[in-house]
Design an enzyme around this catalytic site. Structure first.
Site, PDB file in Angstrom:
ATOM      1  N   SER A  95       0.849  -1.186   0.000  1.00  0.00           N
ATOM      2  CA  SER A  95       0.000   0.000   0.000  1.00  0.00           C
ATOM      3  C   SER A  95       0.884   1.235   0.000  1.00  0.00           C
ATOM      4  O   SER A  95       2.114   1.135   0.037  1.00  0.00           O
ATOM      5  CB  SER A  95      -0.905   0.006   1.225  1.00  0.00           C
ATOM      6  OG  SER A  95      -0.139   0.368   2.365  1.00  0.00           O
ATOM      7  N   LYS A  96       0.241   2.371  -0.022  1.00  0.00           N
ATOM      8  CA  LYS A  96       0.970   3.650  -0.043  1.00  0.00           C
ATOM      9  C   LYS A  96       1.999   3.772   1.080  1.00  0.00           C
ATOM     10  O   LYS A  96       3.010   4.434   0.933  1.00  0.00           O
ATOM     11  CB  LYS A  96      -0.031   4.816   0.067  1.00  0.00           C
ATOM     12  CG  LYS A  96      -0.764   5.104  -1.222  1.00  0.00           C
ATOM     13  CD  LYS A  96      -0.751   6.611  -1.510  1.00  0.00           C
ATOM     14  CE  LYS A  96      -0.962   6.936  -2.965  1.00  0.00           C
ATOM     15  NZ  LYS A  96      -2.135   6.350  -3.574  1.00  0.00           N
TER      16      LYS A  96
END
Ligand code: GLU
Length: 439
Positions: free
Chosen positions: A210-211
Site C-alpha cells: 500500500s501507499k
C-alpha cells in the site's frame, strides 16, 4: 484452440499501480512468449468512480513500461468495443437469455442469477492448483444492477467469452470470485478459459502493498528515475524467475524464457533496495547515448545547464560515474559539479578553502605546469610530489576533491580533474584562492 489471447482489465478508478502493472506484465509476457494477443479492456462499469483521466494515466503507465496492447481502446480490434460502458447491449442480451431459461430472475430493474445448492464448483488454476467450493456457500449473483450497469462478476464472463480470451491471468484476490464466474460460464454454455492467479505483492513488513510502503503509482517510478526496463525486470521477478540464478535480464530475454506454468504462488515481497539495485545494473548496461538522453530530463529538473556542454563531455561524465547512483535522478544529482561550479560554491565555505591553502597552494602551482592533462600523468605527478614533499597523498586529494566537487565522494579525483579540463580546474582553484590566477 486458436492462439493465446489474454487480457488486462483495469478499472479506471485510479492510476496504474504496481499490482496492476504486475498483472499486465505477466499477461503481456505470456502473449508475447506464445505469439498471441494482449488485449486491453477498460472495466468502467463503476460510473461514479471511473474517470477518463485515470484511463489516460493507465495508458501512459502501460506505454512507459512497454506493455503495448494489440487490441483495446486506441488500438481497436475485431472484438470491440473494449470499454465496458460501451457494451451494455451485449450484457443485457445474455442476461435476458438466462431469465428466459429460468436460470435468472428479475428484481425490479436488476437481474439476478440463481445459485442452485448441491453442486461442487471446481477449477484447476495454473498457479494455485485445484480449487473447489460447494455452491451452497455462494449467494445468488447479481448480474445487472437496478441502474442497468452490469456487475464485475457478470461482465467479466461475457467479455472474456465474447473476446475469445484463452487465459485469464489476474491477481489472487480474484480467486474467490472465480467459482461465481464459473457458474455463469456453465449456465451460459460457454467454454471455460484457463485461470492463472498471480501471487499477492506484499510490503517488506509482509502486509499487503500500500501507499505506506512507498509509491504505488507506476509513473511515480519514472519520476524517481527508474528505467522502465528495470521496473519490468523487477516486477517480473515477483512470482517468477528465469530458472537460473539470473536476476538481471532484458525484456526480450524474459519473453523468451517466460512460462505461465512457472509462476510461483508464494506471496512476493516488494523490496525497494532490490529494485534500486536492479535499476543500477540496467543503467550500467545502457548504451552511453541512451543513458545520456535518459539523464537529461533530470538535469533539466535540477536546473543544471547541460546544454552548455558537448554530448561527448556529458557521456564521459556519466561514464566515469559507473557504479555510482542507483537512479537516473541520483546520477543527475551526483554529477552536478561537472555541469556548473555553482553548487560547489554553495556546498563549501571559504574558511575550508583558506585552511587548505597551505598544502594545496604549492601543489596546485606545480600541477598546472603539467603539459599532459590526463589522469595517469596527474596521478604520477601527485604521487611523486607527495613523496618528495613528504605530504601524504590523501592530504592533497581530499581537499582537492572537496574544493572542485563540493563533495567527499566522487570518482577518482584525477579522473575528475582530467574531465573538468585544465581551464575549469584553474578557474575553480582560483575562486577559492588556492591559485593566484585571476578569474
Ligand atoms: N477490473 C478488475 C480489476 O481491476 C479485473 C479483474 C479481472 O482481471 O478479472 O480487478
Amino acid at each position: 484452440m486458436d492462439g493465446v489471447r489474454v487480457r488486462f482489465a483495469p478499472s479506471p478508478t485510479g492510476n496504474l499501480h504496481i499490482g496492476g502493472a504486475h498483472t499486465a506484465l505477466f499477461n503481456w509476457l505470456w502473449a508475447r512468449h506464445m505469439g498471441g494477443k494482449f488485449v486491453l479492456r477498460i472495466e468502467d462499469s463503476d460510473r461514479e468512480r471511473s474517470t477518463l483521466e485515470y484511463e489516460e494515466s493507465i495508458y501512459s503507465g502501460l506505454e512507459w513500461l512497454g506493455l503495448l496492447w494489440d487490441e483495446g481502446p486506441r488500438a481497436g480490434g475485431p472484438y470491440g468495443p473494449y470499454r465496458q460502458s460501451e457494451r451494455l447491449e451485449i450484457y443485457r442480451e445474455y442476461a435476458g437469455k438466462l431469465v428466459d431459461r429460468g436460470l435468472a430472475y428479475r428484481e425490479g430493474e436488476a437481474i439476478i442469477f440463481r445459485v442452485v445448492p448441491g453442486e461442487i464448483v471446481s477449477f484447476d488454476d495454473i498457479v494455485y492448483g485445484h480449487i473447489e467450493v460447494k455452491s451452497e456457500t455462494l449467494k445468488d449473483i447479481v448480474m445487472i444492477k437496478s441502474d442497468g450497469m452490469p456487475t464485475y462478476n457478470y461482465a467479466v464472463v461475457i467479455d472474456d467469452y465474447t473476446m475469445s480470451i484463452t487465459h485469464v491471468i489476474r491477481g489472487e484476490d480474484h480467486i474467490a470470485n472465480t467459482p461465481k464466474q464459473i457458474l455463469l460460464y456453465k449456465a451460459l454454455g460457454f467454454e471455460l478459459p484457463q485461470f492463472a492467479h498471480l501471487p499477492m505483492i506484499l510490503g517488506k513488513d509482509k502486509k499487503k502493498l500500500s501507499k505506506r510502503h512507498g509509491a504505488t503509482n507506476v509513473l511515480e517510478y519514472k519520476d524517481m528515475g527508474f528505467l522502465p526496463e528495470a521496473l519490468f525486470n523487477f516486477l517480473a521477478l515477483l512470482g517468477w524467475s528465469p530458472g537460473d540464478d539470473r536476476e538481471i535480464f532484458t525484456i526480450e530475454e524474459a519473453v523468451e524464457l517466460f512460462d505461465i506454468k512457472d509462476v510461483n504462488k508464494r506471496a512476493a515481497v516488494f523490496d525497494m533496495d532490490k529494485l534500486r539495485h536492479i535499476n543500477q545494473e540496467h543503467i550500467k548496461r545502457m548504451n552511453p547515448d541512451k543513458r545520456l538522453e535518459a539523464v537529461k530530463p533530470f538535469w533539466e529538473d535540477l536546473g543544471l545547464p547541460y546544454h552548455n556542454h558537448s554530448s561527448d563531455y556529458l557521456a564521459k561524465v556519466l561514464g566515469i560515474m559507473e557504479g555510482r547512483g542507483q537512479t537516473l535522478k541520483e546520477l543527475a544529482e551526483y554529477t552536478d559539479y561537472f555541469l556548473t561550479f555553482e553548487p560547489v560554491k554553495e556546498r563549501v565555505d571559504r574558511e575550508y578553502a583558506a585552511t587548505s591553502k597551505e598544502v594545496l597552494g604549492p601543489f596546485c602551482e606545480d600541477m598546472i605546469k603539467l603539459s599532459q592533462w590526463e589522469t595517469k600523468a596527474l596521478e604520477d605527478f601527485a604521487r611523486e610530489w607527495s613523496n618528495k614533499k613528504e605530504v601524504p597523498l590523501k592530504k592533497i586529494a581530499m581537499p582537492l576533491r572537496i574544493l572542485l566537487t563540493g563533495t567527499k565522494v566522487s570518482p577518482g579525483i584525477f579522473e575528475v580533474i582530467e574531465l573538468l579540463g585544465k581551464d575549469e580546474t584553474i578557474k575553480r582553484l582560483s575562486h577559492w584562492g588556492i591559485l593566484n590566477v585571476s578569474e
